[in-house]
Scaffold this active site. Structure first.
Site: not given
Ligand code: PEP
Length: 246
Positions: A9, A11, A93, A95, A163, A169, A206, A228
């Protein structure tokens, strides 16, 4: 057996120059055992889909509108995503739930639209830190699954991503026991409701090159949704290799 999936992703990250990361990924994984998916910003979707055509890398959107077309300035329909060559769309998601107030009912409507357009819906669920501290994790996940998934979900048209909001993040990751507890609950709830034990269940939050193998060893974890660490081909490639080896 659920199909394994390494999903990235991006983003709100990436411009044309970053398509080089996808070229590198394609070159590094000519014949992976798992599916590979990148969900770039909408501005890159057509170009990325063209660049990935004929390769093992699939592309997806990060959201879609529940309607097929209409007066919704700034929104993108599932049909439009499919028209770019995308095969998947991330929905619900955390966010989007936090920044845009998306409810389970809206996520369900978007999933219906995605499935009608022939897209695979990657539906996200996850508890906040306060909900985990209150001991509500399993009830929150069960309720989000019940409310966000339409009755039409199958292992072919739906992927679920667990998640935890507090792990996204932040560099913080649940213990493998905590991941297992949620993934076992999800497998049981989905099998009970849909009679389909093979839905792909992703963990997200993460996931990095150095923790991916440990996470992929957890029962009922069929892959990862990666933020990320999906932006750089070298990092995502290591995660894909760990999934292929699991
Ligand atoms: C995400 O936003 O779906 C995600 C898992 O981000 P990160 O891997 O950066 O924690």
């Amino acid at each position: 057996m659920a199909k394994k999936l390494a999903a990235g992703n991006w983003k709100m990250n990436g411009t044309g120059a970053d398509l080089a990361q996808v070229s590198a990924l394609i070159a590094a994984h000519p014949a992976p055992k798992c599916d590979i998916l990148i969900c770039p910003p909408a501005t890159l979707l057509s170009r990325m889909s063209d660049a990935a055509k004929g390769s093992a890398v699939k592309t997806g959107g990060q959201d879609c509108h529940a309607d097929a077309s209409g007066a919704h300035t700034g929104d993108i329909s599932a049909l439009m995503l499919a028209d770019t060559g995308a095969s998947h769309v991330i929905l619900g998601h955390s966010e989007r739930r936090a920044d845009h107030g998306e409810t389970d009912a809206q996520v369900r409507a978007k999933a219906l639209a995605a499935q009608a357009a022939g897209l695979i819906a990657v539906i996200c669920v996850g508890e906040t830190e306060a909900q985990r501290d209150a001991g509500d994790t399993l009830s929150v996940i069960a309720s989000q699954l019940a409310g966000s998934l339409p009755d039409s979900c199958t292992a072919v048209n739906t992927v679920i991503a667990y998640e935890p909001v507090w792990a996204i993040g932040t560099g913080r990751v649940p213990t493998t026991d905590q991941i297992a507890q949620v993934h076992d609950l999800m497998r049981d709830a989905l099998t009970a409701r849909f009679g389909d034990a093979d839905m792909t269940l992703l963990y997200g939050g993460s996931v990095k090159p150095d923790n991916a193998a440990e996470i992929f060893a957890v029962a009922n974890v069929d892959g990862a949704l990666v933020g990320g660490a999906s932006l750089k081909a070298a990092d995502f490639s290591t995660i894909i290799a760990a999934l292929d080896a699991s």
